[in-house]
Design a protein around this motif. Structure first.
Motif, short mmCIF file in Angstrom:
data_model
loop_
_atom_site.label_atom_id
_atom_site.label_comp_id
_atom_site.label_asym_id
_atom_site.label_seq_id
_atom_site.Cartn_x
_atom_site.Cartn_y
_atom_site.Cartn_z
N TRP A 1 0.81 -1.22 0.00
CA TRP A 1 0.00 0.00 0.00
C TRP A 1 0.84 1.27 0.00
O TRP A 1 1.88 1.34 0.65
CB TRP A 1 -0.90 0.04 1.24
CG TRP A 1 -1.91 -1.05 1.30
CD1 TRP A 1 -1.81 -2.24 1.96
CD2 TRP A 1 -3.20 -1.06 0.67
NE1 TRP A 1 -2.94 -2.98 1.79
CE2 TRP A 1 -3.82 -2.29 0.99
CE3 TRP A 1 -3.89 -0.15 -0.13
CZ2 TRP A 1 -5.09 -2.62 0.55
CZ3 TRP A 1 -5.15 -0.48 -0.58
CH2 TRP A 1 -5.74 -1.71 -0.24
N THR B 1 -2.73 3.58 -3.62
CA THR B 1 -2.26 2.59 -4.58
C THR B 1 -2.08 1.26 -3.88
O THR B 1 -1.48 1.20 -2.79
CB THR B 1 -0.94 3.01 -5.24
OG1 THR B 1 -1.10 4.29 -5.84
CG2 THR B 1 -0.51 2.01 -6.32
N GLN C 1 -5.88 3.14 -7.14
CA GLN C 1 -5.28 2.45 -8.29
C GLN C 1 -4.72 1.11 -7.82
O GLN C 1 -3.99 1.07 -6.83
CB GLN C 1 -4.16 3.27 -8.93
CG GLN C 1 -3.57 2.58 -10.16
CD GLN C 1 -2.53 3.41 -10.89
OE1 GLN C 1 -1.34 3.24 -10.69
NE2 GLN C 1 -3.00 4.32 -11.74
N THR C 2 -5.09 0.05 -8.52
CA THR C 2 -4.52 -1.27 -8.24
C THR C 2 -3.59 -1.65 -9.38
O THR C 2 -3.88 -1.38 -10.55
CB THR C 2 -5.61 -2.34 -8.07
OG1 THR C 2 -6.45 -2.36 -9.24
CG2 THR C 2 -6.48 -2.04 -6.86
N ARG C 3 -2.47 -2.27 -9.03
CA ARG C 3 -1.49 -2.69 -10.03
C ARG C 3 -1.22 -4.17 -9.84
O ARG C 3 -0.84 -4.59 -8.75
CB ARG C 3 -0.20 -1.89 -9.90
CG ARG C 3 -0.38 -0.40 -10.01
CD ARG C 3 0.95 0.33 -9.96
NE ARG C 3 0.79 1.77 -9.92
CZ ARG C 3 1.80 2.63 -9.89
NH1 ARG C 3 3.05 2.17 -9.89
NH2 ARG C 3 1.58 3.93 -9.85
N SER D 1 -2.73 -1.88 -14.64
CA SER D 1 -3.30 -1.05 -13.58
C SER D 1 -4.76 -0.76 -13.87
O SER D 1 -5.20 -0.73 -15.02
CB SER D 1 -2.52 0.27 -13.46
OG SER D 1 -2.64 1.04 -14.64
N THR E 1 -7.79 1.99 -12.35
CA THR E 1 -8.02 3.16 -11.51
C THR E 1 -9.52 3.37 -11.29
O THR E 1 -10.30 3.33 -12.24
CB THR E 1 -7.41 4.41 -12.16
OG1 THR E 1 -6.01 4.18 -12.38
CG2 THR E 1 -7.59 5.62 -11.27
N GLN F 1 0.08 4.49 -15.03
CA GLN F 1 0.71 4.33 -13.71
C GLN F 1 1.56 5.53 -13.32
O GLN F 1 1.79 5.76 -12.13
CB GLN F 1 1.57 3.06 -13.70
CG GLN F 1 0.77 1.77 -13.87
CD GLN F 1 1.63 0.53 -13.71
OE1 GLN F 1 2.80 0.62 -13.34
NE2 GLN F 1 1.06 -0.62 -14.02
N HIS G 1 1.99 9.51 -13.07
CA HIS G 1 1.00 10.57 -12.94
C HIS G 1 1.50 11.95 -13.35
O HIS G 1 0.75 12.92 -13.27
CB HIS G 1 0.50 10.61 -11.50
CG HIS G 1 0.00 9.29 -11.00
ND1 HIS G 1 -1.00 8.59 -11.64
CD2 HIS G 1 0.39 8.52 -9.95
CE1 HIS G 1 -1.23 7.45 -11.00
NE2 HIS G 1 -0.39 7.39 -9.98
#
Length: 302
Positions: A34, A46, A82-84, A89, A91, A119, A121
């Motif tokens: 995290w 994230t 956002q998950t990767r 990814s 969002t 990913q 920004h």
């Protein structure tokens, strides 16, 4: 994720973009997946992996509760997750909205960011100290900004009194954002923006030199652009010829799997005339249990 929730429970709304929680550093066991960033007026969480519905619900509740405590009633919660996972990814806007033209600040400078697409920004928060160093050492300098991305180093250099900055990057959209960043800061001259594959030809870069300061902040692994283990030696071999006698370079290695000693060894082998002056500290929020896993930024001098 309890350490993350605890951080949210005591967080304040900063004026500048910054990291607030860095589980990736390993200082909070069980929270390694995290991170929490503030890109005012938006909170960005994230997760390196999939987020369960229970985790999403807990995050949203914690952010809503803290926002209600510290913000005026008319200021809504704006939060993004956002998950990767497996190189991809996703969002999701958890609450509120992201400004259509999202501009954040850092030390008085303004930068355009985008939290919804991709990913990256637009502003790497772990490089805050690098930008501060550049601004403090750029007076009167001719600067080469390699792998310039959105040109935040160029903005810092020109705000610090640089005479001229040459920004080089293969990605034309990133350079276009970089031009916007200069305009946001009232910088109307002194910067060049060259969409160029550095390794295809060094002639253009060499002809515009030599330089008082060279900044090299390449991606650690980007196929077709830069792969650290293979391309750092190629870059360092050329670096001394770009620098005036006594000039400096800022070398940035953001690859957790590659230790600082790799960069030191390659400097000794490929550019022995470059002397390492120091390794810059990372922002305190990016504390890491391993100095080798963290961002590594070396200042060298010819």
């Amino acid at each position: 994720m309890q350490a993350l929730l605890d951080t949210i429970a005591t967080a304040t709304i900063p004026s500048d973009a910054q990291r607030l929680f860095h589980g990736r550093g390993g200082c909070f066991p069980g929270n390694e997946a995290w991170t929490l960033d503030a890109f005012p007026p938006v909170w960005l969480v994230t997760k390196f992996g999939e987020a369960t519905p229970e985790e999403v619900a807990a995050l949203t509740a914690a952010l809503q509760a803290r926002q209600a405590q510290i913000a005026p009633p008319e200021q809504p919660l704006n939060a993004v997750l956002q998950t990767r996972c497996a190189g991809r990814s996703e969002t999701t806007v958890l609450a509120g909205a992201v400004p259509e033209r999202h501009v954040v600040t850092e030390d008085g400078a303004r930068y355009l960011v985008n939290l919804i697409r991709g990913q990256n920004h637009g502003l790497f928060l772990d490089m805050t100290e690098g930008r501060r160093w550049v601004q403090a050492h750029a007076q009167g300098a001719k600067v080469l900004n390699l792998f310039a991305y959105t040109c935040s180093f160029s903005v810092a250099a020109l705000r610090g009194g640089a005479k001229a900055v040459v920004n080089i990057d293969m990605a034309h959209p990133a350079l276009a954002t970089g031009q916007h960043n200069h305009q946001l800061n009232g910088i109307t001259s002194g910067a060049q923006f060259l969409g160029h594959d550095l390794f295809s030809s060094w002639g253009k870069v060499t002809r515009l030199g030599p330089y008082d300061l060279v900044i090299a902040d390449p991606p650690s692994h980007q196929k077709g652009s830069f792969v650290a283990a293979k391309d750092w030696p190629r870059l360092l071999r050329r670096l001394p010829d770009l620098l005036k006698p006594g000039a400096r370079a800022l070398l940035c290695l953001n690859a957790p799997e590659i230790p600082e000693q790799f960069l030191r060894d390659q400097l000794a082998a490929q550019a022995p005339e470059l002397i390492i002056e120091q390794r810059l500290p990372n922002p305190p929020a990016f504390a890491d249990v391993s100095a080798d896993r963290a961002l590594k930024v070396l200042v060298v001098q010819r």
